[in-house]
Design a protein around this motif. Structure first.
Motif, PDB file in Angstrom:
ATOM      1  N   LEU A  55      37.503  80.263  32.450  1.00  0.00           N
ATOM      2  CA  LEU A  55      36.447  79.263  32.484  1.00  0.00           C
ATOM      3  C   LEU A  55      36.794  78.295  33.600  1.00  0.00           C
ATOM      4  CD1 LEU A  55      37.661  79.625  29.305  1.00  0.00           C
ATOM      5  CD2 LEU A  55      35.471  78.574  28.808  1.00  0.00           C
ATOM      6  N   MET A  56      35.813  77.848  34.370  1.00  0.00           N
ATOM      7  CA  MET A  56      36.136  77.019  35.522  1.00  0.00           C
ATOM      8  C   MET A  56      34.933  76.215  35.996  1.00  0.00           C
ATOM      9  SD  MET A  56      36.352  80.176  38.208  1.00  0.00           S
ATOM     10  CE  MET A  56      37.345  81.030  36.999  1.00  0.00           C
ATOM     11  N   GLU A  57      35.233  75.252  36.849  1.00  0.00           N
ATOM     12  CA  GLU A  57      34.150  74.563  37.536  1.00  0.00           C
ATOM     13  C   GLU A  57      33.355  75.599  38.340  1.00  0.00           C
ATOM     14  OE1 GLU A  57      34.950  70.444  39.176  1.00  0.00           O
ATOM     15  OE2 GLU A  57      37.005  71.182  38.943  1.00  0.00           O
ATOM     16  N   PRO A  58      32.088  75.303  38.624  1.00  0.00           N
ATOM     17  CA  PRO A  58      31.193  76.333  39.173  1.00  0.00           C
ATOM     18  C   PRO A  58      31.314  76.542  40.677  1.00  0.00           C
ATOM     19  CG  PRO A  58      29.975  74.308  38.851  1.00  0.00           C
ATOM     20  CD  PRO A  58      31.356  74.043  38.314  1.00  0.00           C
ATOM     21  N   THR A  59      32.522  76.960  41.112  1.00  0.00           N
ATOM     22  CA  THR A  59      32.727  77.265  42.523  1.00  0.00           C
ATOM     23  C   THR A  59      33.649  78.467  42.651  1.00  0.00           C
ATOM     24  OG1 THR A  59      34.763  76.015  42.980  1.00  0.00           O
ATOM     25  CG2 THR A  59      32.698  74.761  42.980  1.00  0.00           C
ATOM     26  N   ASP A  60      33.775  78.965  43.887  1.00  0.00           N
ATOM     27  CA  ASP A  60      34.693  80.063  44.202  1.00  0.00           C
ATOM     28  C   ASP A  60      35.717  79.606  45.245  1.00  0.00           C
ATOM     29  OD1 ASP A  60      35.620  82.656  43.820  1.00  0.00           O
ATOM     30  OD2 ASP A  60      34.320  83.540  45.341  1.00  0.00           O
ATOM     31  N   TRP A  61      36.034  78.316  45.277  1.00  0.00           N
ATOM     32  CA  TRP A  61      36.977  77.781  46.258  1.00  0.00           C
ATOM     33  C   TRP A  61      38.413  78.132  45.894  1.00  0.00           C
ATOM     34  CZ3 TRP A  61      34.193  76.808  50.142  1.00  0.00           C
ATOM     35  CH2 TRP A  61      32.999  76.082  50.086  1.00  0.00           C
ATOM     36  N   VAL A  62      39.186  78.566  46.890  1.00  0.00           N
ATOM     37  CA  VAL A  62      40.594  78.879  46.654  1.00  0.00           C
ATOM     38  C   VAL A  62      41.349  78.832  47.974  1.00  0.00           C
ATOM     39  CG1 VAL A  62      40.135  81.372  46.848  1.00  0.00           C
ATOM     40  CG2 VAL A  62      42.219  80.592  45.709  1.00  0.00           C
ATOM     41  N   VAL A  63      42.576  78.304  47.920  1.00  0.00           N
ATOM     42  CA  VAL A  63      43.518  78.384  49.040  1.00  0.00           C
ATOM     43  C   VAL A  63      44.534  79.453  48.677  1.00  0.00           C
ATOM     44  CG1 VAL A  63      45.241  77.187  50.429  1.00  0.00           C
ATOM     45  CG2 VAL A  63      43.249  75.933  49.560  1.00  0.00           C
ATOM     46  N   ARG A  64      44.519  80.553  49.416  1.00  0.00           N
ATOM     47  CA  ARG A  64      45.464  81.647  49.172  1.00  0.00           C
ATOM     48  C   ARG A  64      46.653  81.498  50.112  1.00  0.00           C
ATOM     49  NH1 ARG A  64      40.290  84.190  49.226  1.00  0.00           N
ATOM     50  NH2 ARG A  64      39.721  85.082  47.202  1.00  0.00           N
ATOM     51  N   CYS A  65      47.849  81.588  49.549  1.00  0.00           N
ATOM     52  CA  CYS A  65      49.059  81.392  50.353  1.00  0.00           C
ATOM     53  C   CYS A  65      49.580  82.679  50.960  1.00  0.00           C
ATOM     54  CB  CYS A  65      50.149  80.758  49.501  1.00  0.00           C
ATOM     55  SG  CYS A  65      49.658  79.174  48.803  1.00  0.00           S
ATOM     56  N   GLU A  66      49.188  83.813  50.395  1.00  0.00           N
ATOM     57  CA  GLU A  66      49.610  85.118  50.899  1.00  0.00           C
ATOM     58  C   GLU A  66      48.421  85.812  51.544  1.00  0.00           C
ATOM     59  OE1 GLU A  66      52.259  87.212  47.847  1.00  0.00           O
ATOM     60  OE2 GLU A  66      51.417  85.526  46.723  1.00  0.00           O
ATOM     61  N   THR A  67      48.616  86.306  52.741  1.00  0.00           N
ATOM     62  CA  THR A  67      47.506  86.943  53.451  1.00  0.00           C
ATOM     63  C   THR A  67      47.295  88.391  53.021  1.00  0.00           C
ATOM     64  OG1 THR A  67      48.998  87.584  55.262  1.00  0.00           O
ATOM     65  CG2 THR A  67      47.837  85.486  55.477  1.00  0.00           C
ATOM     66  N   THR A  68      48.318  89.012  52.415  1.00  0.00           N
ATOM     67  CA  THR A  68      48.223  90.423  52.040  1.00  0.00           C
ATOM     68  C   THR A  68      48.445  90.581  50.546  1.00  0.00           C
ATOM     69  OG1 THR A  68      49.004  91.137  54.213  1.00  0.00           O
ATOM     70  CG2 THR A  68      49.148  92.738  52.423  1.00  0.00           C
ATOM     71  N   ASN A  69      47.586  91.400  49.903  1.00  0.00           N
ATOM     72  CA  ASN A  69      47.729  91.702  48.484  1.00  0.00           C
ATOM     73  C   ASN A  69      47.181  93.091  48.240  1.00  0.00           C
ATOM     74  OD1 ASN A  69      46.542  91.700  45.514  1.00  0.00           O
ATOM     75  ND2 ASN A  69      48.109  90.107  45.573  1.00  0.00           N
ATOM     76  N   ALA A  70      47.929  93.894  47.499  1.00  0.00           N
ATOM     77  CA  ALA A  70      47.501  95.253  47.149  1.00  0.00           C
ATOM     78  C   ALA A  70      47.105  96.055  48.383  1.00  0.00           C
ATOM     79  CB  ALA A  70      46.336  95.208  46.160  1.00  0.00           C
ATOM     80  N   GLY A  71      47.849  95.838  49.488  1.00  0.00           N
ATOM     81  CA  GLY A  71      47.600  96.592  50.708  1.00  0.00           C
ATOM     82  C   GLY A  71      46.454  96.086  51.551  1.00  0.00           C
ATOM     83  N   LEU A  72      45.820  94.994  51.143  1.00  0.00           N
ATOM     84  CA  LEU A  72      44.680  94.446  51.870  1.00  0.00           C
ATOM     85  C   LEU A  72      45.092  93.150  52.543  1.00  0.00           C
ATOM     86  CD1 LEU A  72      41.507  94.617  52.332  1.00  0.00           C
ATOM     87  CD2 LEU A  72      41.356  93.005  50.426  1.00  0.00           C
TER      88      LEU A  72
ATOM     89  N   ALA B 148      39.440  83.474  55.162  1.00  0.00           N
ATOM     90  CA  ALA B 148      39.330  83.881  53.766  1.00  0.00           C
ATOM     91  C   ALA B 148      40.437  83.272  52.918  1.00  0.00           C
ATOM     92  CB  ALA B 148      39.360  85.397  53.652  1.00  0.00           C
ATOM     93  N   CYS B 149      41.556  82.951  53.543  1.00  0.00           N
ATOM     94  CA  CYS B 149      42.669  82.339  52.822  1.00  0.00           C
ATOM     95  C   CYS B 149      42.521  80.827  52.705  1.00  0.00           C
ATOM     96  CB  CYS B 149      43.989  82.660  53.519  1.00  0.00           C
ATOM     97  SG  CYS B 149      44.456  84.405  53.466  1.00  0.00           S
ATOM     98  N   PHE B 150      41.905  80.199  53.724  1.00  0.00           N
ATOM     99  CA  PHE B 150      41.897  78.738  53.825  1.00  0.00           C
ATOM    100  C   PHE B 150      40.505  78.127  53.732  1.00  0.00           C
ATOM    101  CE2 PHE B 150      45.711  79.807  56.653  1.00  0.00           C
ATOM    102  CZ  PHE B 150      46.578  79.855  55.572  1.00  0.00           C
ATOM    103  N   MET B 151      39.547  78.830  53.138  1.00  0.00           N
ATOM    104  CA  MET B 151      38.203  78.292  52.898  1.00  0.00           C
ATOM    105  C   MET B 151      37.503  77.870  54.190  1.00  0.00           C
ATOM    106  SD  MET B 151      38.996  76.003  49.452  1.00  0.00           S
ATOM    107  CE  MET B 151      39.982  74.810  50.383  1.00  0.00           C
ATOM    108  N   GLY B 152      37.890  78.494  55.319  1.00  0.00           N
ATOM    109  CA  GLY B 152      37.301  78.133  56.591  1.00  0.00           C
ATOM    110  C   GLY B 152      37.904  76.892  57.222  1.00  0.00           C
ATOM    111  N   LEU B 153      38.957  76.337  56.610  1.00  0.00           N
ATOM    112  CA  LEU B 153      39.631  75.152  57.129  1.00  0.00           C
ATOM    113  C   LEU B 153      40.942  75.559  57.787  1.00  0.00           C
ATOM    114  CD1 LEU B 153      39.106  72.877  53.974  1.00  0.00           C
ATOM    115  CD2 LEU B 153      37.684  72.961  56.040  1.00  0.00           C
ATOM    116  N   ASP B 154      41.688  74.594  58.285  1.00  0.00           N
ATOM    117  CA  ASP B 154      43.003  74.888  58.851  1.00  0.00           C
ATOM    118  C   ASP B 154      44.071  74.689  57.772  1.00  0.00           C
ATOM    119  OD1 ASP B 154      44.201  71.983  59.167  1.00  0.00           O
ATOM    120  OD2 ASP B 154      42.169  71.899  59.987  1.00  0.00           O
ATOM    121  N   LEU B 155      45.234  75.269  57.993  1.00  0.00           N
ATOM    122  CA  LEU B 155      46.303  75.210  56.999  1.00  0.00           C
ATOM    123  C   LEU B 155      46.713  73.775  56.711  1.00  0.00           C
ATOM    124  CD1 LEU B 155      48.513  76.329  55.184  1.00  0.00           C
ATOM    125  CD2 LEU B 155      49.906  76.725  57.228  1.00  0.00           C
ATOM    126  N   GLU B 156      46.824  72.947  57.739  1.00  0.00           N
ATOM    127  CA  GLU B 156      47.285  71.576  57.538  1.00  0.00           C
ATOM    128  C   GLU B 156      46.382  70.827  56.563  1.00  0.00           C
ATOM    129  OE1 GLU B 156      49.969  68.646  57.682  1.00  0.00           O
ATOM    130  OE2 GLU B 156      50.166  70.591  58.706  1.00  0.00           O
TER     131      GLU B 156
END
Length: 366
Positions: free
Chosen positions: A208-225, A231-239
């Motif tokens: 259950l969550m607030e109604p968004t799909d926002w996420v900062v992913r720290c790993e660029t690779t998962n399950a071979g992808l 896609a990792c930084f929501m279109g923003l920069d890491l800083e």
């Protein structure tokens, strides 16, 4: 969708693409056994939220639920056309938008998800032109053997060290910032926005969550992808994304004290009991009740609810025609019904009732 009298609306499977793999346990629960794990490990339930999948998008309407009627249109259109029917006499008159203000999912992981965190509403307004962040809650339905999650930093890095781990993809160093937290069916954890976390392999849960799909992913690779930076930084920069994380230390015991929810009994009869699973401190985001027993049950209506049948089968009605329901089904209960009745159960049963946030801020529905 034209319904003269309230009745429960069955929800079909609404798979959404994700960067991790899973889904076989989820689909077996939903009545589709024998499938393998793939990149569709989530089922978005009564969703009025669009998925953010970028180049991996499965279509412009991905994420939105459809209703099971002759037209099979998006649920959000029916909510817009008949707010009183769906939201109930009070909510229907005061609901400013057809969006529900919450996102409900079933999630089934066959691999560990990427280490990640979600922004809070203030960050989302400031950087993402979005009224909502993403505080979430996990209710564990099942596991594939021993299972665990990572929640909060047990050995927190500095912001600079965390940035270096992400830039250089030092996953072993990321792992060293956490300790595994074992989970089992019935556990319930709230994950406040900003809390670093990852769901481990072999966890089947309701989210259950607030109604968004926002996420900062720290790993660029998962399950071979491998994902692109946007896609990792929501279109923003890491800083900028480093502002999202809570760098405080939480021991495993502190995680349990701060985030694990304790059921509160609301009703007990000879045939069933009802519990509130999420504490009132988080009711502005989501609410969840659990009912289980062996006899007949009833609960008040007059508000929209999501019903998930976890175990057993019975007849469901709201004063009119009875509907047979069974384990694995998900149904949307319209708020136009005065009350709901669970009758003629075949043995032990268990259901979840997810409800809308207790405080509906208009900012969620703009």
């Amino acid at each position: 969708m034209t319904l003269e009298l309230p009745s429960a609306a069955p929800l079909g499977l609404n798979p959404v693409w994700r960067s991790y793999r899973g889904g076989s346990v989820l689909r077996a629960f939903r009545g589709q056994p024998g499938t393998g794990d793939d990149h569709f490990p989530e089922d978005w339930l009564a969703s009025t939220v669009l998925a953010r999948n970028g180049e991996n998008s499965q279509g412009a309407m991905e994420g939105l639920s459809r209703i099971s009627d002759a037209n099979g249109g998006p649920l959000i259109e029916s909510l817009k056309q008949k707010p009183g029917f769906w939201f109930g006499p009070y909510q229907g008159a005061h609901h400013e938008s057809p969006a529900l203000g919450v996102l409900w999912k079933l999630l089934d992981s066959s691999v560990r998800l990427q280490f990640q965190a979600h922004p809070d509403a203030a960050f989302a307004r400031r950087h993402l032109n979005s009224p909502a962040g993403k505080t979430e809650c996990w209710y564990i339905l099942g596991t594939r053997g021993e299972a665990y999650v990572y929640l909060g930093f047990q050995h927190p890095p500095s912001r600079e060290a965390w940035a270096r781990m992400i830039r250089e993809q030092r996953v072993d160093e990321m792992l060293a910032c956490f300790e595994k937290i074992p989970v089992q069916p019935g556990d319930c954890y709230v994950v406040p926005a900003g809390t670093p976390h990852a769901i481990g392999a072999g966890v089947f849960m309701m989210e259950l969550m607030e109604p968004t799909d926002w996420v900062v992913r720290c790993e660029t690779t998962n399950a071979g992808l491998t994902l692109a930076p946007e896609a990792c930084f929501m279109g923003l920069d890491l800083e900028t994304c480093l502002e999202v994380f809570d760098y405080r230390a939480y021991s495993v015991a502190e995680v349990r004290r701060a985030f694990q929810q304790s059921p509160r009994e609301l009703v007990r009869t000879t045939g069933y009991r009802e519990e509130e699973l999420i504490g009132p401190a988080y009711h502005e985001y989501f609410r969840l009740h659990r009912l289980r027993g062996h006899g007949d049950a009833q609960w008040p209506g007059r508000e929209l609810m999501l019903l998930i049948v976890i175990k057993g089968q019975a007849k469901l009605s709201c004063g009119g025609q009875q509907q047979p329901v069974r384990a694995g089904q998900t149904l949307l209960l319209p708020g136009g019904a005065q009350s709901w009745h669970w009758t003629q159960p075949a043995g032990d049963w268990e259901i979840l009732l997810a409800k809308l946030p207790a405080i509906q801020s208009s900012s969620y529905h703009s």
